[in-house]
Design an enzyme around this catalytic site. Structure first.
Site, mmCIF file in Angstrom:
data_model
loop_
_atom_site.group_PDB
_atom_site.id
_atom_site.type_symbol
_atom_site.label_atom_id
_atom_site.label_comp_id
_atom_site.label_asym_id
_atom_site.label_seq_id
_atom_site.Cartn_x
_atom_site.Cartn_y
_atom_site.Cartn_z
ATOM 1 C CE LYS A 114 55.738 25.382 37.240
ATOM 2 N NZ LYS A 114 55.175 24.055 37.022
ATOM 3 N N GLY A 115 60.408 25.848 42.407
ATOM 4 C CA GLY A 115 60.617 25.578 43.829
ATOM 5 C C GLY A 115 61.050 26.773 44.656
ATOM 6 C CG ASP A 157 63.380 23.925 45.817
ATOM 7 O OD1 ASP A 157 64.497 23.696 45.314
ATOM 8 O OD2 ASP A 157 62.344 23.339 45.436
ATOM 9 C CG ASP A 161 68.112 15.687 46.675
ATOM 10 O OD1 ASP A 161 68.892 14.946 47.287
ATOM 11 O OD2 ASP A 161 67.032 15.274 46.232
ATOM 12 C CE LYS A 215 65.750 15.881 50.197
ATOM 13 N NZ LYS A 215 65.165 14.949 49.231
ATOM 14 C CB VAL A 221 60.688 18.064 52.661
ATOM 15 C CG1 VAL A 221 61.340 17.309 53.807
ATOM 16 C CG2 VAL A 221 61.751 18.755 51.809
ATOM 17 N NE ARG A 277 55.518 24.016 42.402
ATOM 18 C CZ ARG A 277 56.647 23.380 42.128
ATOM 19 N NH1 ARG A 277 57.670 23.490 42.948
ATOM 20 N NH2 ARG A 277 56.777 22.635 41.051
HETATM 21 P P1 XMP Z 1 69.420 18.507 43.046
HETATM 22 O O1 XMP Z 1 69.358 17.014 43.212
HETATM 23 O O2 XMP Z 1 69.728 18.909 41.642
HETATM 24 O O3 XMP Z 1 67.922 18.866 43.338
HETATM 25 O O4 XMP Z 1 70.264 19.179 44.108
HETATM 26 C C1 XMP Z 1 67.436 20.077 43.314
HETATM 27 C C2 XMP Z 1 66.000 20.062 42.892
HETATM 28 O O5 XMP Z 1 65.352 18.810 43.149
HETATM 29 C C3 XMP Z 1 64.088 19.010 43.719
HETATM 30 N N1 XMP Z 1 64.063 18.339 45.040
HETATM 31 C C4 XMP Z 1 62.991 18.192 45.816
HETATM 32 N N2 XMP Z 1 61.726 18.591 45.640
HETATM 33 N N3 XMP Z 1 61.135 17.678 47.721
HETATM 34 C C5 XMP Z 1 60.803 18.341 46.604
HETATM 35 O O6 XMP Z 1 59.653 18.722 46.456
HETATM 36 C C6 XMP Z 1 62.381 17.226 47.983
HETATM 37 O O7 XMP Z 1 62.629 16.623 49.035
HETATM 38 C C7 XMP Z 1 63.363 17.494 46.961
HETATM 39 N N4 XMP Z 1 64.677 17.210 46.870
HETATM 40 C C8 XMP Z 1 65.064 17.749 45.666
HETATM 41 C C9 XMP Z 1 63.914 20.498 43.857
HETATM 42 O O8 XMP Z 1 63.135 20.961 42.794
HETATM 43 C C10 XMP Z 1 65.293 21.067 43.735
HETATM 44 O O9 XMP Z 1 65.303 22.339 43.130
#
Ligand code: XMP
Length: 179
Positions: free
Chosen positions: A43-44, A100, A103, A131, A153, A165
């Site tokens: 949902k991000g 969103d 990471d 990130k 975050v 959200r």
């Molecule tokens: P990856 O690790 O697969 O991560 O690149 C992507 C998904 O991880 C969640 N994500 C976060 N959600 N704050 C959040 O609320 C954060 O700092 C964060 N870092 C990663 C997010 O859903 C993203 O789509």
């Protein structure tokens, strides 16, 4: 809700100005394509997607994918699960994937791989946030609005345990809230 926030990292007006720039890049890069399939990751990407795509004056088709990788905490679980029964039809098409945040990179890598497996001709990726850290999976996003440090975050689509959200900015939670 605002009282749970330690600091605002990216203000609403800053996000809005940057979306104009990213939207124009996407418009110009895909202007010659017959059709563009956009796939938002739920949902991000919801808030980012709504604000960005209204700035892109192309005939977009919009689908969403339901993918889970966090399972409630503040650390990625390392496993990417596709929760949809039916995935969008992308054979022979150009696809723009929106998420969103980049990471570990696992989500975008897994989704791109899946879309290529399903016959997509070209897959490009776009995120609100990147990130600044080493990635577990290869690949940076083709479009990224902001780079942030390696901290958790919330806001503008990003949640902690399902909440925050709807904050119109990106911020960092107080430690007392995370517990
Ligand atoms: P990856 O690790 O697969 O991560 O690149 C992507 C998904 O991880 C969640 N994500 C976060 N959600 N704050 C959040 O609320 C954060 O700092 C964060 N870092 C990663 C997010 O859903 C993203 O789509």
């Amino acid at each position: 809700m605002n009282e749970d926030i330690e600091k605002v990292l990216i203000a609403e007006e800053v996000i809005e100005r940057r979306l104009d720039v990213i939207a124009e890049r996407i418009r110009s890069d895909f202007a010659k394509e017959d059709s563009l399939q956009v796939v938002g990751i739920l949902k991000g990407a919801l808030v980012f997607m709504a604000d960005l795509l209204r700035r892109v004056p192309l005939r977009l088709e919009i689908e969403c994918l339901n993918v889970a990788s966090y399972h409630g905490g503040t650390e990625s679980s390392g496993q990417v699960d596709f929760l949809d029964v039916k995935l969008p039809e992308v054979k022979g098409r150009s696809v723009l994937v929106l998420d969103d945040i980049l990471d570990t990179g696992r989500t975008l890598a897994a989704v791109s791989e899946k879309l290529y497996e399903m016959g997509a001709r070209k897959v490009k990726t776009c995120v609100l946030l990147t990130k600044d850290k080493e990635r577990a999976a290869e690949g940076e996003a083709d479009y990224s609005a902001f780079e942030i440090g390696d901290e958790f975050v919330v806001g503008y689509g990003l949640d902690y345990d399902g909440k925050y959200r709807n904050l119109p900015y990106v911020g960092v939670l107080k430690e007392s809230v995370i517990g």
